[in-house]
Design a protein around this motif. Sequence first.
Motif, PDB file in Angstrom:
ATOM      1  N   LEU A 124       0.828  -1.098   0.088  1.00  0.00           N
ATOM      2  CA  LEU A 124       0.243  -0.034  -0.079  1.00  0.00           C
ATOM      3  C   LEU A 124       0.946   1.343  -0.198  1.00  0.00           C
ATOM      4  O   LEU A 124       0.527   2.195  -0.648  1.00  0.00           O
ATOM      5  N   GLU A 125       2.025   1.313   0.983  1.00  0.00           N
ATOM      6  CA  GLU A 125       2.756   2.312   0.926  1.00  0.00           C
ATOM      7  C   GLU A 125       3.341   2.517  -0.660  1.00  0.00           C
ATOM      8  O   GLU A 125       3.413   3.796  -0.866  1.00  0.00           O
ATOM      9  N   LYS A 126       3.753   1.613  -1.075  1.00  0.00           N
ATOM     10  CA  LYS A 126       4.665   1.899  -2.318  1.00  0.00           C
ATOM     11  C   LYS A 126       3.704   2.204  -3.580  1.00  0.00           C
ATOM     12  O   LYS A 126       4.217   2.657  -4.365  1.00  0.00           O
ATOM     13  N   HIS A 127       2.348   1.460  -3.452  1.00  0.00           N
ATOM     14  CA  HIS A 127       1.716   1.567  -4.967  1.00  0.00           C
ATOM     15  C   HIS A 127       0.256   2.365  -4.978  1.00  0.00           C
ATOM     16  O   HIS A 127      -0.382   2.344  -5.693  1.00  0.00           O
ATOM     17  N   CYS A 128       0.079   3.054  -3.665  1.00  0.00           N
ATOM     18  CA  CYS A 128      -1.503   3.482  -3.337  1.00  0.00           C
ATOM     19  C   CYS A 128      -1.672   4.642  -4.424  1.00  0.00           C
ATOM     20  O   CYS A 128      -2.809   4.943  -4.809  1.00  0.00           O
ATOM     21  N   GLY A 129      -0.568   5.336  -4.677  1.00  0.00           N
ATOM     22  CA  GLY A 129      -0.647   6.520  -5.755  1.00  0.00           C
ATOM     23  C   GLY A 129      -1.124   5.903  -7.135  1.00  0.00           C
ATOM     24  O   GLY A 129      -2.057   6.398  -7.780  1.00  0.00           O
ATOM     25  N   GLU A 130      -0.613   4.992  -7.481  1.00  0.00           N
ATOM     26  CA  GLU A 130      -1.016   4.227  -9.050  1.00  0.00           C
ATOM     27  C   GLU A 130      -2.326   3.722  -8.665  1.00  0.00           C
ATOM     28  O   GLU A 130      -3.250   3.682  -9.685  1.00  0.00           O
ATOM     29  N   LYS A 149      -4.278   0.311   8.105  1.00  0.00           N
ATOM     30  CA  LYS A 149      -3.671   0.385   6.794  1.00  0.00           C
ATOM     31  C   LYS A 149      -4.434   1.561   6.017  1.00  0.00           C
ATOM     32  O   LYS A 149      -4.082   1.850   4.955  1.00  0.00           O
ATOM     33  N   THR A 150      -5.747   1.885   6.608  1.00  0.00           N
ATOM     34  CA  THR A 150      -6.546   2.780   5.772  1.00  0.00           C
ATOM     35  C   THR A 150      -5.775   4.171   5.366  1.00  0.00           C
ATOM     36  O   THR A 150      -6.074   4.425   4.225  1.00  0.00           O
ATOM     37  N   PRO A 151      -5.174   4.725   6.267  1.00  0.00           N
ATOM     38  CA  PRO A 151      -4.537   6.114   6.070  1.00  0.00           C
ATOM     39  C   PRO A 151      -3.626   6.360   4.594  1.00  0.00           C
ATOM     40  O   PRO A 151      -3.703   7.194   4.014  1.00  0.00           O
ATOM     41  N   HIS A 152      -3.121   5.163   4.343  1.00  0.00           N
ATOM     42  CA  HIS A 152      -2.468   5.104   3.159  1.00  0.00           C
ATOM     43  C   HIS A 152      -3.377   5.233   1.683  1.00  0.00           C
ATOM     44  O   HIS A 152      -3.087   6.048   0.961  1.00  0.00           O
ATOM     45  N   LEU A 153      -4.307   4.474   1.881  1.00  0.00           N
ATOM     46  CA  LEU A 153      -5.352   4.593   0.981  1.00  0.00           C
ATOM     47  C   LEU A 153      -5.982   6.042   0.692  1.00  0.00           C
ATOM     48  O   LEU A 153      -6.269   6.562  -0.134  1.00  0.00           O
ATOM     49  N   LEU A 154      -6.321   6.481   2.084  1.00  0.00           N
ATOM     50  CA  LEU A 154      -7.169   7.851   1.985  1.00  0.00           C
ATOM     51  C   LEU A 154      -6.303   8.719   1.673  1.00  0.00           C
ATOM     52  O   LEU A 154      -6.898   9.762   0.879  1.00  0.00           O
ATOM     53  N   ARG A 155      -5.131   9.000   1.862  1.00  0.00           N
ATOM     54  CA  ARG A 155      -3.960   9.870   1.458  1.00  0.00           C
ATOM     55  C   ARG A 155      -4.091   9.948   0.004  1.00  0.00           C
ATOM     56  O   ARG A 155      -4.121  11.020  -0.559  1.00  0.00           O
ATOM     57  N   ILE A 182      -8.442  -5.209 -12.861  1.00  0.00           N
ATOM     58  CA  ILE A 182      -7.746  -4.402 -13.752  1.00  0.00           C
ATOM     59  C   ILE A 182      -6.439  -4.077 -13.231  1.00  0.00           C
ATOM     60  O   ILE A 182      -5.498  -3.510 -14.078  1.00  0.00           O
ATOM     61  N   GLY A 183      -6.001  -4.275 -12.134  1.00  0.00           N
ATOM     62  CA  GLY A 183      -4.433  -4.265 -11.792  1.00  0.00           C
ATOM     63  C   GLY A 183      -4.167  -5.048 -10.624  1.00  0.00           C
ATOM     64  O   GLY A 183      -5.108  -5.381  -9.748  1.00  0.00           O
ATOM     65  N   GLU A 184      -3.039  -5.319 -10.318  1.00  0.00           N
ATOM     66  CA  GLU A 184      -2.516  -6.514  -9.412  1.00  0.00           C
ATOM     67  C   GLU A 184      -0.845  -6.185  -8.759  1.00  0.00           C
ATOM     68  O   GLU A 184      -0.320  -5.730  -9.711  1.00  0.00           O
ATOM     69  N   TRP A 185      -0.794  -6.000  -7.690  1.00  0.00           N
ATOM     70  CA  TRP A 185       0.691  -5.641  -7.112  1.00  0.00           C
ATOM     71  C   TRP A 185       0.912  -6.738  -5.985  1.00  0.00           C
ATOM     72  O   TRP A 185       0.014  -7.030  -5.266  1.00  0.00           O
ATOM     73  N   THR A 186       2.171  -6.890  -6.284  1.00  0.00           N
ATOM     74  CA  THR A 186       2.658  -8.224  -5.113  1.00  0.00           C
ATOM     75  C   THR A 186       4.100  -7.814  -4.726  1.00  0.00           C
ATOM     76  O   THR A 186       4.519  -7.111  -5.525  1.00  0.00           O
ATOM     77  N   LEU A 236      -6.644  -4.700  -7.553  1.00  0.00           N
ATOM     78  CA  LEU A 236      -7.804  -3.721  -8.047  1.00  0.00           C
ATOM     79  C   LEU A 236      -9.089  -4.209  -8.971  1.00  0.00           C
ATOM     80  O   LEU A 236      -8.502  -4.727 -10.032  1.00  0.00           O
ATOM     81  N   ALA A 237      -9.981  -4.106  -8.665  1.00  0.00           N
ATOM     82  CA  ALA A 237     -11.351  -4.785  -9.538  1.00  0.00           C
ATOM     83  C   ALA A 237     -12.321  -3.660  -9.804  1.00  0.00           C
ATOM     84  O   ALA A 237     -12.635  -2.951  -8.823  1.00  0.00           O
ATOM     85  N   GLU A 238     -13.087  -3.779 -10.798  1.00  0.00           N
ATOM     86  CA  GLU A 238     -14.135  -2.932 -11.114  1.00  0.00           C
ATOM     87  C   GLU A 238     -15.496  -3.720 -11.320  1.00  0.00           C
ATOM     88  O   GLU A 238     -15.448  -4.908 -11.772  1.00  0.00           O
ATOM     89  N   ALA A 239     -16.490  -3.082 -10.859  1.00  0.00           N
ATOM     90  CA  ALA A 239     -17.837  -3.883 -10.747  1.00  0.00           C
ATOM     91  C   ALA A 239     -18.058  -4.014 -12.355  1.00  0.00           C
ATOM     92  O   ALA A 239     -17.892  -3.104 -13.248  1.00  0.00           O
TER      93      ALA A 239
END
Length: 324
Positions: free
Chosen positions: A65-71, A92-98, A300-304, A314-317
């Motif tokens: 999350l820290e590395k990829h949240c921007g993307e 972990k939520t603050p990383h996403l919220l920011r 639509i996106g995957e990070w490991t 990351l997936a879309e409806a």
Amino acid sequence: MNDMHTATDSGTADPAFRRDVMACFNAERRAIPARWLYDRAGSELFEDITGLPEYYPTRTETALLEKHCGEIADMGGHGKAVVEFGSGSSAKTPHLLRAVEPSAYVPIDISGDFLRDSAAVLQKEFPGLDIIPVEADFMDDIALPDAIADMPKFGFFPGSTIGNMVPRTSIKLLTNMRRTLGENAMLLIGMDRIKSEDVLIPAYDDSAGVTAEFNLNLLRRINRELDGDIPVEKFRHVARWNDNYARIEMHLEAQEDMDFTIDGHSFHMDRGETIHTENSHKYGQRDARLLLRAGGWAPIGEWTDPDNYFALILAEAQPFHDAP
């Protein structure tokens, strides 16, 4: 890996908890849904587990999350209402919220007191954000707050909690999330990968015994909320890898023959008999994508991480189709 259940006697216990416990002890194969591990004490013990050196999922997912949240935010969209299922401490939520800069944040958790405390802490970190906690079991149908009804939604389901469910239940949950979040919604979900037992077993049976206390706390909860007299000290925590199902299983094993009562009903367990309390399924890349598609989500996106221990997807409806 949630609980609004803080009752102190059988007269005020959650009816669903009573029903599941009685079903467990009346069945030939004793098992109980993992969500009941998370009363206030269980939720706090789980937060302790996430900091243990053997427990890789939390630190691995947090690093992702820290590395990829921007993307992730660029792909998933900024300014949406973030809805977190089984929010726990929201650590972990603050990383996403920011990164997402949401219009609102809706944490959903079954542990009411824990939920409100966590929301209050997060509100101090994001004073201008509209935070609307919802006390609910995310396995049930959820009515989201009216305040976000017209906002596009960004679902967040970290921690590989999806692994606690058998695939049939996982698909049902993902389908419910799809319906709850609505058209054009996004979902960021954490999924744990299949890996060596040398890594997996210690993560669920740590040397400090915290996971054992977390598991045994379920018996203490039954005694407290359902007027039970289960001899907790005569059980031991067991974690085992079931390769056929690609999952870690947690059990509580009776160390001797015993008789006890729950809610006025008598039960017996033989030495070596177990109560199956939790699964943690591990998914390969194709397995994870197929599961999401079965629940109405298109990845639509995957990070490991470099070791491929854990994945964020990351997936879309997607619209449901009965044919190609």
